[in-house]
Design a protein around this motif. Structure first.
Motif, mmCIF file in Angstrom:
data_model
loop_
_atom_site.group_PDB
_atom_site.id
_atom_site.type_symbol
_atom_site.label_atom_id
_atom_site.label_comp_id
_atom_site.label_asym_id
_atom_site.label_seq_id
_atom_site.Cartn_x
_atom_site.Cartn_y
_atom_site.Cartn_z
ATOM 1 N N LEU A 78 0.828 -1.205 0.000
ATOM 2 C CA LEU A 78 0.000 0.000 0.000
ATOM 3 C C LEU A 78 0.864 1.257 0.000
ATOM 4 C CD1 LEU A 78 -2.859 -0.976 2.508
ATOM 5 C CD2 LEU A 78 -2.934 -0.918 0.006
ATOM 6 N N ALA A 79 1.929 1.247 0.803
ATOM 7 C CA ALA A 79 2.816 2.408 0.859
ATOM 8 C C ALA A 79 3.555 2.594 -0.467
ATOM 9 C CB ALA A 79 3.815 2.250 2.011
ATOM 10 N N ALA A 80 4.012 1.486 -1.063
ATOM 11 C CA ALA A 80 4.708 1.572 -2.349
ATOM 12 C C ALA A 80 3.768 2.077 -3.437
ATOM 13 C CB ALA A 80 5.274 0.207 -2.725
ATOM 14 N N ALA A 81 2.500 1.657 -3.384
ATOM 15 C CA ALA A 81 1.518 2.143 -4.351
ATOM 16 C C ALA A 81 1.300 3.643 -4.183
ATOM 17 C CB ALA A 81 0.203 1.390 -4.182
ATOM 18 N N ALA A 82 1.262 4.107 -2.923
ATOM 19 C CA ALA A 82 1.104 5.539 -2.665
ATOM 20 C C ALA A 82 2.295 6.319 -3.218
ATOM 21 C CB ALA A 82 0.965 5.786 -1.165
ATOM 22 N N VAL A 83 3.485 5.765 -3.056
ATOM 23 C CA VAL A 83 4.683 6.417 -3.589
ATOM 24 C C VAL A 83 4.648 6.429 -5.122
ATOM 25 C CG1 VAL A 83 7.187 6.192 -3.814
ATOM 26 C CG2 VAL A 83 6.120 5.916 -1.583
ATOM 27 N N ALA A 84 4.117 5.355 -5.719
ATOM 28 C CA ALA A 84 3.992 5.316 -7.176
ATOM 29 C C ALA A 84 3.032 6.399 -7.674
ATOM 30 C CB ALA A 84 3.508 3.933 -7.622
ATOM 31 N N VAL A 85 1.930 6.602 -6.949
ATOM 32 C CA VAL A 85 0.985 7.668 -7.300
ATOM 33 C C VAL A 85 1.672 9.025 -7.174
ATOM 34 C CG1 VAL A 85 -1.150 8.828 -6.634
ATOM 35 C CG2 VAL A 85 -1.044 6.332 -6.672
ATOM 36 N N LEU A 86 2.458 9.181 -6.122
ATOM 37 C CA LEU A 86 3.235 10.409 -5.951
ATOM 38 C C LEU A 86 4.144 10.637 -7.156
ATOM 39 C CD1 LEU A 86 4.339 12.725 -4.007
ATOM 40 C CD2 LEU A 86 6.080 11.052 -3.350
ATOM 41 N N GLY A 87 4.802 9.563 -7.593
ATOM 42 C CA GLY A 87 5.686 9.677 -8.742
ATOM 43 C C GLY A 87 4.939 10.019 -10.018
ATOM 44 N N LEU A 88 3.749 9.443 -10.178
ATOM 45 C CA LEU A 88 2.952 9.737 -11.365
ATOM 46 C C LEU A 88 2.539 11.201 -11.389
ATOM 47 C CD1 LEU A 88 1.477 8.766 -13.889
ATOM 48 C CD2 LEU A 88 -0.462 8.125 -12.430
ATOM 49 N N ILE A 89 2.121 11.710 -10.236
ATOM 50 C CA ILE A 89 1.765 13.129 -10.144
ATOM 51 C C ILE A 89 2.973 13.986 -10.485
ATOM 52 C CG2 ILE A 89 1.061 14.979 -8.569
ATOM 53 C CD1 ILE A 89 -0.569 12.868 -7.042
ATOM 54 N N ASP A 90 4.135 13.585 -9.981
ATOM 55 C CA ASP A 90 5.358 14.339 -10.243
ATOM 56 C C ASP A 90 5.732 14.289 -11.719
ATOM 57 O OD1 ASP A 90 7.555 15.884 -9.307
ATOM 58 O OD2 ASP A 90 8.838 14.117 -9.412
ATOM 59 N N ASP A 91 5.446 13.166 -12.367
ATOM 60 C CA ASP A 91 5.705 13.058 -13.806
ATOM 61 C C ASP A 91 4.822 14.015 -14.605
ATOM 62 O OD1 ASP A 91 7.725 11.137 -13.848
ATOM 63 O OD2 ASP A 91 6.313 9.478 -13.734
ATOM 64 N N ILE A 92 3.579 14.174 -14.148
ATOM 65 C CA ILE A 92 2.628 15.012 -14.875
ATOM 66 C C ILE A 92 2.802 16.486 -14.538
ATOM 67 C CG2 ILE A 92 0.165 15.497 -15.215
ATOM 68 C CD1 ILE A 92 -0.357 12.528 -14.640
ATOM 69 N N ALA A 93 2.920 16.781 -13.247
ATOM 70 C CA ALA A 93 3.086 18.165 -12.785
ATOM 71 C C ALA A 93 4.145 18.161 -11.684
ATOM 72 C CB ALA A 93 1.773 18.723 -12.250
ATOM 73 N N PRO A 94 5.397 18.507 -12.010
ATOM 74 C CA PRO A 94 6.513 18.404 -11.072
ATOM 75 C C PRO A 94 6.226 18.997 -9.692
ATOM 76 C CG PRO A 94 7.316 19.005 -13.228
ATOM 77 C CD PRO A 94 5.818 19.032 -13.323
ATOM 78 N N LEU A 95 6.558 18.228 -8.661
ATOM 79 C CA LEU A 95 6.381 18.639 -7.276
ATOM 80 C C LEU A 95 7.704 19.134 -6.702
ATOM 81 C CD1 LEU A 95 4.352 15.492 -6.121
ATOM 82 C CD2 LEU A 95 3.407 17.735 -6.714
ATOM 83 N N THR A 96 7.629 19.831 -5.590
ATOM 84 C CA THR A 96 8.851 20.280 -4.926
ATOM 85 C C THR A 96 9.479 19.113 -4.177
ATOM 86 O OG1 THR A 96 7.727 20.897 -2.876
ATOM 87 C CG2 THR A 96 7.875 22.580 -4.623
ATOM 88 N N ALA A 97 10.757 19.219 -3.904
ATOM 89 C CA ALA A 97 11.460 18.170 -3.166
ATOM 90 C C ALA A 97 10.869 17.995 -1.775
ATOM 91 C CB ALA A 97 12.946 18.515 -3.072
ATOM 92 N N VAL A 98 10.480 19.085 -1.141
ATOM 93 C CA VAL A 98 9.920 19.018 0.212
ATOM 94 C C VAL A 98 8.627 18.203 0.213
ATOM 95 C CG1 VAL A 98 8.895 20.358 2.086
ATOM 96 C CG2 VAL A 98 10.971 21.184 0.952
ATOM 97 N N THR A 99 7.774 18.431 -0.772
ATOM 98 C CA THR A 99 6.515 17.699 -0.860
ATOM 99 C C THR A 99 6.766 16.210 -1.043
ATOM 100 O OG1 THR A 99 5.389 19.606 -1.832
ATOM 101 C CG2 THR A 99 4.367 17.445 -2.149
ATOM 102 N N ARG A 100 7.682 15.894 -1.937
ATOM 103 C CA ARG A 100 7.990 14.492 -2.194
ATOM 104 C C ARG A 100 8.539 13.808 -0.954
ATOM 105 N NH1 ARG A 100 10.386 13.054 -7.891
ATOM 106 N NH2 ARG A 100 11.704 11.835 -6.508
ATOM 107 N N LEU A 101 9.482 14.434 -0.311
ATOM 108 C CA LEU A 101 10.106 13.835 0.872
ATOM 109 C C LEU A 101 9.103 13.673 2.012
ATOM 110 C CD1 LEU A 101 13.548 15.688 0.870
ATOM 111 C CD2 LEU A 101 13.104 13.304 0.262
ATOM 112 N N ALA A 102 8.209 14.650 2.154
ATOM 113 C CA ALA A 102 7.206 14.586 3.223
ATOM 114 C C ALA A 102 6.266 13.400 3.019
ATOM 115 C CB ALA A 102 6.415 15.883 3.275
ATOM 116 N N VAL A 103 5.813 13.199 1.782
ATOM 117 C CA VAL A 103 4.915 12.084 1.494
ATOM 118 C C VAL A 103 5.640 10.752 1.674
ATOM 119 C CG1 VAL A 103 3.527 10.949 -0.277
ATOM 120 C CG2 VAL A 103 3.490 13.439 -0.068
ATOM 121 N N GLU A 104 6.855 10.671 1.174
ATOM 122 C CA GLU A 104 7.632 9.435 1.298
ATOM 123 C C GLU A 104 7.882 9.086 2.756
ATOM 124 O OE1 GLU A 104 10.011 10.339 -2.883
ATOM 125 O OE2 GLU A 104 11.067 10.426 -0.966
ATOM 126 N N ALA A 105 8.216 10.084 3.561
ATOM 127 C CA ALA A 105 8.459 9.846 4.984
ATOM 128 C C ALA A 105 7.186 9.399 5.693
ATOM 129 C CB ALA A 105 9.012 11.104 5.639
#
Length: 343
Positions: A78-105
């Motif tokens: 479930l967590a890996a799937a959430a990270v994959a969704v995060l990555g997909l969003i980042d692929d479509i509309a780039p996110l900031t590093a802080v946002t990515r790290l916060a979600v991953e953590a």
């Protein structure tokens, strides 16, 4: 269980391979492509959401066989799937590093709370260290996706050997998940091998990094500190070396580690005269060597201390040799994204 693992692996490979073609067409229709130019080697716009095929190929057979019975495997998936969704969003509309790290953590904390926690100090710090390590390794594997076939090859080799290690340690459910990941990457690789017709993008590379990092942690639960260190370092050896090479070379040169550039291990190997396919094979061989060392510790053939010391010595040599290979090309300014576009 072996027959079930074989069946799930076959489904994973077939599903991943079958999903790539429609995903590629969809990406082209929606203009989700990595355009050529600058230091990029590909000659035409290439779709980069192929990683969804790897996610589906891994998760679908694993969930079909295991369901939600195992809380740790469920948490990882479930967590890996959430990270994959995060990555997909980042692929479509780039996110900031802080946002990515916060979600991953955040999702890494969920995995740790399920019981997937490394034992290093024997205190509450282990939870914090585990979360930090998962996040760092997730992004280290993400950064290995910088050349055709590179990350897919490394993942297939690493996950396969880690699956055997899981069987040796008595974790068949985790072995099934890792075998599914291995075969999902094998199904994807023909489309990503040079010249690549599709890239996996952040959705795939972050999913891979998170799954491998969490799986390595799961296999160290309850182990002594020396076995824990070996169990964490050896399966992630190449990602660790690559990150160290990049950080060391940029810091010593007075550059920001957050800048994009063609100074990773794969790029340096390419500058020695190797082709992209040879580089992917070389990276796979390095991953195989460290994976075999990890398996040898699980079998009791090599002590964790000797295995870790040997890997550290090899890492030091690689970092020293590769740091001076070629002049790295860096982007003119720091980038917000952690992932760097392939050259």
């Amino acid at each position: 269980m072996s027959g079930t693992i074989a069946l799930a692996s076959g489904v994973a490979c077939a599903l991943s391979a079958a999903a790539v073609v429609p995903l590629r067409r969809l990406a082209i229709r929606w203009d989700l492509t990595d355009d050529p130019g600058g230091h990029k080697a590909h000659a035409r716009p290439t779709p980069y959401i192929g990683g969804i095929a790897i996610v589906a190929g891994t998760a679908v057979p694993a969930l079909a066989v295991l369901g939600l019975a195992d809380p740790q495997i469920t948490a990882i998936l479930l967590a890996a799937a959430a990270v994959a969704v995060l990555g997909l969003i980042d692929d479509i509309a780039p996110l900031t590093a802080v946002t990515r790290l916060a979600v991953e953590a955040t999702v890494a904390v969920g995995v740790v709370l399920s019981g997937v926690q490394a034992t290093v100090t024997g205190t509450w710090l282990d939870g914090v260290l585990t979360v930090a390590w998962i996040v760092v390794m997730t992004n280290s594997f993400n950064l290995l996706d910088n050349m055709d076939g590179a990350l897919g090859t490394v993942t297939a080799v690493t996950a396969a050997l880690l699956a055997v290690t899981a069987l040796v340690r008595g974790h068949p459910e985790l072995a099934l998940l890792l075998c599914a990941l291995t075969c999902a990457c094998l199904g994807f690789l023909p489309y990503n091998w040079e010249p690549a017709r599709v890239f996996m993008g952040d959705s795939g590379s972050l999913f891979i990094g998170f799954t491998l990092a969490c799986s390595a942690v799961a296999l160290t639960v309850g182990r002594p500190p020396d076995a824990t260190v070996a169990g964490l370092f050896l399966p992630t050896f190449l990602a660790t070396v690559d990150t160290c090479v990049v950080v060391a070379s940029r810091v010593l040169a007075g550059h920001s580690p957050l800048r994009g550039g063609t100074d990773h291990v794969s790029h340096r190997l390419r500058r020695t005269g190797l082709g992209a396919r040879a580089v992917a094979a070389a990276l796979g061989a390095i991953a195989a060597l460290s994976g075999v060392l990890c398996l040898a510790t699980a079998l009791g053939r090599v002590s964790p201390f000797v295995a870790t010391a040997t890997a550290c010595a090899i890492a030091a040599v690689l970092i020293f040799l590769l740091r001076g290979v070629g002049a790295p090309a860096l982007s003119p300014a720091p980038v917000q994204k952690i992932r760097e576009r392939r050259p």
